[in-house]
Motif scaffolding. Sequence first.
Motif, PDB file in Angstrom:
ATOM      1  N   ARG A  87      31.942  32.424 -16.452  1.00 44.37           N
ATOM      2  CA  ARG A  87      32.098  31.249 -17.323  1.00 44.37           C
ATOM      3  C   ARG A  87      32.617  30.084 -16.491  1.00 44.37           C
ATOM      4  O   ARG A  87      33.419  30.275 -15.566  1.00 44.37           O
ATOM      5  CB  ARG A  87      33.118  31.509 -18.442  1.00 44.37           C
ATOM      6  N   THR A  88      32.159  28.885 -16.825  1.00 40.58           N
ATOM      7  CA  THR A  88      32.708  27.665 -16.238  1.00 40.58           C
ATOM      8  C   THR A  88      33.473  26.918 -17.321  1.00 40.58           C
ATOM      9  O   THR A  88      32.935  26.645 -18.398  1.00 40.58           O
ATOM     10  CB  THR A  88      31.603  26.764 -15.672  1.00 40.58           C
ATOM     11  N   LEU A  89      34.725  26.605 -17.044  1.00 38.76           N
ATOM     12  CA  LEU A  89      35.564  25.847 -17.967  1.00 38.76           C
ATOM     13  C   LEU A  89      35.865  24.490 -17.341  1.00 38.76           C
ATOM     14  O   LEU A  89      36.104  24.406 -16.126  1.00 38.76           O
ATOM     15  CB  LEU A  89      36.869  26.602 -18.247  1.00 38.76           C
ATOM     16  N   ARG A  90      35.853  23.447 -18.142  1.00 36.69           N
ATOM     17  CA  ARG A  90      36.025  22.098 -17.602  1.00 36.69           C
ATOM     18  C   ARG A  90      37.333  21.468 -18.063  1.00 36.69           C
ATOM     19  O   ARG A  90      37.717  21.580 -19.230  1.00 36.69           O
ATOM     20  CB  ARG A  90      34.840  21.215 -18.012  1.00 36.69           C
ATOM     21  N   TRP A  91      37.983  20.815 -17.116  1.00 36.65           N
ATOM     22  CA  TRP A  91      39.204  20.060 -17.408  1.00 36.65           C
ATOM     23  C   TRP A  91      38.768  18.668 -17.853  1.00 36.65           C
ATOM     24  O   TRP A  91      38.301  17.866 -17.060  1.00 36.65           O
ATOM     25  CB  TRP A  91      40.084  19.989 -16.173  1.00 36.65           C
ATOM     26  N   THR A  92      38.897  18.425 -19.129  1.00 30.28           N
ATOM     27  CA  THR A  92      38.447  17.155 -19.694  1.00 30.28           C
ATOM     28  C   THR A  92      39.639  16.242 -19.943  1.00 30.28           C
ATOM     29  O   THR A  92      40.794  16.644 -19.859  1.00 30.28           O
ATOM     30  CB  THR A  92      37.689  17.394 -21.002  1.00 30.28           C
ATOM     31  N   GLY A  93      39.346  15.016 -20.281  1.00 29.86           N
ATOM     32  CA  GLY A  93      40.400  14.054 -20.581  1.00 29.86           C
ATOM     33  C   GLY A  93      40.765  13.231 -19.363  1.00 29.86           C
ATOM     34  O   GLY A  93      40.204  13.380 -18.273  1.00 29.86           O
ATOM     35  N   ASP A  94      41.714  12.335 -19.557  1.00 28.35           N
ATOM     36  CA  ASP A  94      42.157  11.446 -18.484  1.00 28.35           C
ATOM     37  C   ASP A  94      42.910  12.231 -17.414  1.00 28.35           C
ATOM     38  O   ASP A  94      43.639  13.184 -17.704  1.00 28.35           O
ATOM     39  CB  ASP A  94      43.066  10.347 -19.048  1.00 28.35           C
ATOM     40  N   LYS A  95      42.739  11.816 -16.155  1.00 26.88           N
ATOM     41  CA  LYS A  95      43.426  12.431 -15.022  1.00 26.88           C
ATOM     42  C   LYS A  95      44.557  11.502 -14.573  1.00 26.88           C
ATOM     43  O   LYS A  95      44.377  10.282 -14.513  1.00 26.88           O
ATOM     44  CB  LYS A  95      42.455  12.679 -13.869  1.00 26.88           C
ATOM     45  N   PRO A  96      45.721  12.042 -14.265  1.00 30.94           N
ATOM     46  CA  PRO A  96      46.848  11.184 -13.887  1.00 30.94           C
ATOM     47  C   PRO A  96      46.630  10.529 -12.530  1.00 30.94           C
ATOM     48  O   PRO A  96      46.004  11.105 -11.631  1.00 30.94           O
ATOM     49  CB  PRO A  96      48.030  12.162 -13.838  1.00 30.94           C
ATOM     50  N   ALA A  97      47.161   9.337 -12.367  1.00 29.97           N
ATOM     51  CA  ALA A  97      47.056   8.635 -11.085  1.00 29.97           C
ATOM     52  C   ALA A  97      48.019   9.209 -10.061  1.00 29.97           C
ATOM     53  O   ALA A  97      47.760   9.171  -8.858  1.00 29.97           O
ATOM     54  CB  ALA A  97      47.336   7.144 -11.289  1.00 29.97           C
ATOM     55  N   ALA A  98      49.146   9.738 -10.536  1.00 27.29           N
ATOM     56  CA  ALA A  98      50.142  10.342  -9.652  1.00 27.29           C
ATOM     57  C   ALA A  98      50.343  11.804 -10.051  1.00 27.29           C
ATOM     58  O   ALA A  98      50.168  12.177 -11.203  1.00 27.29           O
ATOM     59  CB  ALA A  98      51.470   9.582  -9.761  1.00 27.29           C
ATOM     60  N   GLY A  99      50.701  12.621  -9.074  1.00 27.72           N
ATOM     61  CA  GLY A  99      50.938  14.034  -9.354  1.00 27.72           C
ATOM     62  C   GLY A  99      49.682  14.788  -9.729  1.00 27.72           C
ATOM     63  O   GLY A  99      49.738  15.748 -10.513  1.00 27.72           O
ATOM     64  N   LEU A 100      48.548  14.381  -9.148  1.00 26.98           N
ATOM     65  CA  LEU A 100      47.276  14.999  -9.520  1.00 26.98           C
ATOM     66  C   LEU A 100      47.210  16.490  -9.184  1.00 26.98           C
ATOM     67  O   LEU A 100      46.751  17.286 -10.014  1.00 26.98           O
ATOM     68  CB  LEU A 100      46.122  14.246  -8.852  1.00 26.98           C
ATOM     69  N   PRO A 101      47.633  16.939  -7.986  1.00 21.26           N
ATOM     70  CA  PRO A 101      47.544  18.378  -7.688  1.00 21.26           C
ATOM     71  C   PRO A 101      48.307  19.239  -8.689  1.00 21.26           C
ATOM     72  O   PRO A 101      47.797  20.275  -9.141  1.00 21.26           O
ATOM     73  CB  PRO A 101      48.135  18.491  -6.280  1.00 21.26           C
ATOM     74  N   ALA A 102      49.511  18.815  -9.064  1.00 18.40           N
ATOM     75  CA  ALA A 102      50.301  19.601 -10.019  1.00 18.40           C
ATOM     76  C   ALA A 102      49.653  19.605 -11.395  1.00 18.40           C
ATOM     77  O   ALA A 102      49.600  20.639 -12.070  1.00 18.40           O
ATOM     78  CB  ALA A 102      51.723  19.045 -10.107  1.00 18.40           C
ATOM     79  N   ASN A 193      40.925  19.768   0.582  1.00 14.99           N
ATOM     80  CA  ASN A 193      41.841  20.670   1.276  1.00 14.99           C
ATOM     81  C   ASN A 193      42.284  20.121   2.628  1.00 14.99           C
ATOM     82  O   ASN A 193      43.209  20.661   3.241  1.00 14.99           O
ATOM     83  CB  ASN A 193      41.184  22.042   1.480  1.00 14.99           C
ATOM     84  N   ALA A 194      41.602  19.073   3.096  1.00 19.02           N
ATOM     85  CA  ALA A 194      41.997  18.425   4.349  1.00 19.02           C
ATOM     86  C   ALA A 194      42.402  16.970   4.128  1.00 19.02           C
ATOM     87  O   ALA A 194      42.541  16.211   5.093  1.00 19.02           O
ATOM     88  CB  ALA A 194      40.849  18.504   5.360  1.00 19.02           C
ATOM     89  N   ASP A 195      42.594  16.584   2.871  1.00 16.87           N
ATOM     90  CA  ASP A 195      42.928  15.195   2.552  1.00 16.87           C
ATOM     91  C   ASP A 195      44.406  14.941   2.835  1.00 16.87           C
ATOM     92  O   ASP A 195      45.287  15.511   2.176  1.00 16.87           O
ATOM     93  CB  ASP A 195      42.627  14.930   1.071  1.00 16.87           C
ATOM     94  N   PRO A 196      44.732  14.082   3.814  1.00 18.43           N
ATOM     95  CA  PRO A 196      46.134  13.853   4.180  1.00 18.43           C
ATOM     96  C   PRO A 196      46.943  13.106   3.124  1.00 18.43           C
ATOM     97  O   PRO A 196      48.150  12.919   3.301  1.00 18.43           O
ATOM     98  CB  PRO A 196      46.027  13.038   5.475  1.00 18.43           C
ATOM     99  N   HIS A 197      46.298  12.688   2.040  1.00 21.32           N
ATOM    100  CA  HIS A 197      47.050  12.066   0.958  1.00 21.32           C
ATOM    101  C   HIS A 197      47.917  13.088   0.224  1.00 21.32           C
ATOM    102  O   HIS A 197      48.841  12.707  -0.506  1.00 21.32           O
ATOM    103  CB  HIS A 197      46.100  11.388  -0.042  1.00 21.32           C
ATOM    104  N   PHE A 198      47.619  14.375   0.392  1.00 17.43           N
ATOM    105  CA  PHE A 198      48.345  15.425  -0.304  1.00 17.43           C
ATOM    106  C   PHE A 198      49.219  16.194   0.671  1.00 17.43           C
ATOM    107  O   PHE A 198      48.897  16.334   1.853  1.00 17.43           O
ATOM    108  CB  PHE A 198      47.373  16.372  -1.016  1.00 17.43           C
ATOM    109  N   THR A 199      50.333  16.722   0.152  1.00 22.05           N
ATOM    110  CA  THR A 199      51.332  17.375   0.997  1.00 22.05           C
ATOM    111  C   THR A 199      50.797  18.623   1.683  1.00 22.05           C
ATOM    112  O   THR A 199      50.969  18.809   2.893  1.00 22.05           O
ATOM    113  CB  THR A 199      52.569  17.751   0.163  1.00 22.05           C
ATOM    114  N   ARG A 200      50.146  19.496   0.914  1.00 26.10           N
ATOM    115  CA  ARG A 200      49.718  20.776   1.489  1.00 26.10           C
ATOM    116  C   ARG A 200      48.741  20.585   2.660  1.00 26.10           C
ATOM    117  O   ARG A 200      48.909  21.240   3.698  1.00 26.10           O
ATOM    118  CB  ARG A 200      49.122  21.664   0.399  1.00 26.10           C
TER     119      ARG A 200
END
Length: 348
Positions: A87-102, A193-200
Amino acid sequence: MSTDRPISSAESRPLFVAFARAPAVVVAVSGGPDSVALLWLMARWRRARKTGPALHAVTVDHGLRQESASEARAVARLAVSLGVPHRTLRWTGDKPAAGLPAAARNARYALLARAARAAGATHVVTAHTRDDQAETVLMRMARGSGLAGLAAMTAQTERDGIRIARPLLQVSKAALIATLDKAGIAYVVDPTNADPHFTRPRLRALMPGLAAEGLDPYTLTRLSARMARADAALELMTDGAERYLALTGPGPVPEAIHAARFMGLAEEIRVRLLLRIIDRVGHEGPAELGKVETLSSAMEQATKAGGSGILLKQTLAGAVIALTADRLKIAPAPPRRAAKPRQPRKRP
C-alpha cells in the motif's frame, strides 16, 4: 553483524525471530537501499517458514519530491514480485516551513500505525541501521543529551499502540547494499539524505573523518548500548529511591518528602526522581533535563546554606517545588492567568 558482505539466509534468521509469532507485520519501505533490503530479507525469511506473520509492505509518500510517486510504484512492483501485498499512503495537507524532518517523521509513523491497525499487525518494522544509530548518537551528543538520549534508538518501542521494531540496528548499510547488489535488486537514492540544510546529512558527511580517528559506527553503536545498560541500571536505583522515600508511584505525591533523605541521594538519582515527580504532578508537559539539573543544584546549595523557613521555592513544568530544612513539597502549580486584552487608549 560487523561485516559488509551480503547477508546470508542463516544470518538473517536471528534478525527476525522476534516476529515469528506475530499475526502480521507492516514493513516500512521507502525505496531506498536500507528499506528495500529489509523487505527482501524479510520476504526471504518468511518464504523459508511454514507458518509465520503475514507481511504487508507500506510506502509513505510525503509528496516532497516529484520522484516520490514513481518510487512508490517501483516499491509496489518489487513487493508484488516477492509475494507481499503493498500500500502507498500519502502525507497530505500543508508542510511546515521549519522542522520539516520531524514533522515528516511524525506523519510517517502515524500513517504506518494506521496501516498496521488496518492489517491486524502488531509491529511496524523499520530499516534503521547501525549507521543511523551512530548518527543519532552524534545528534544527541550535540544536544547535550543525558544517558537515556545517548542510548539512542532501541530495538523496539511503542507508538500509537503499535510496536515499532528496528531489527537492523546492528547491521551496516554497506552490508544491505551488498545484499541487494548480489540479488540484483534495484533501489533509489534520496537526494535529501545528502542535503546539508538538514542536521543528519551534515553529520553523515563527517563520519569518514570521525571513523579515521576511531569513532566509527561500530564504536558509536557500542557506546549507545553501554549507555542504555547504564540508564536501565540507574532507573532501577531510582525505583529503589522511590520506595525508600515511600513515594506512591503513579498516584499522587505525598504531602511532604523527608528533605534530608532526598538530598542524601546520589545527584543522578535525585535528578531522575525530580524528573519523575515533576512530570507526574506538573501540568505543562515533560520537564527539561537541563532545568531539572539546575533545580537540583540550587536545592543542594540552599541546603548547604541552611536557615529556617523556605530555603527554595520554584515553579517548573506546571509544578511548584518548595524546600525547607525538613521537608520537600512538590505540588501542582495554580493555572496561569490569561492575559487581559489591552484596552484601546481613549483620546482626550
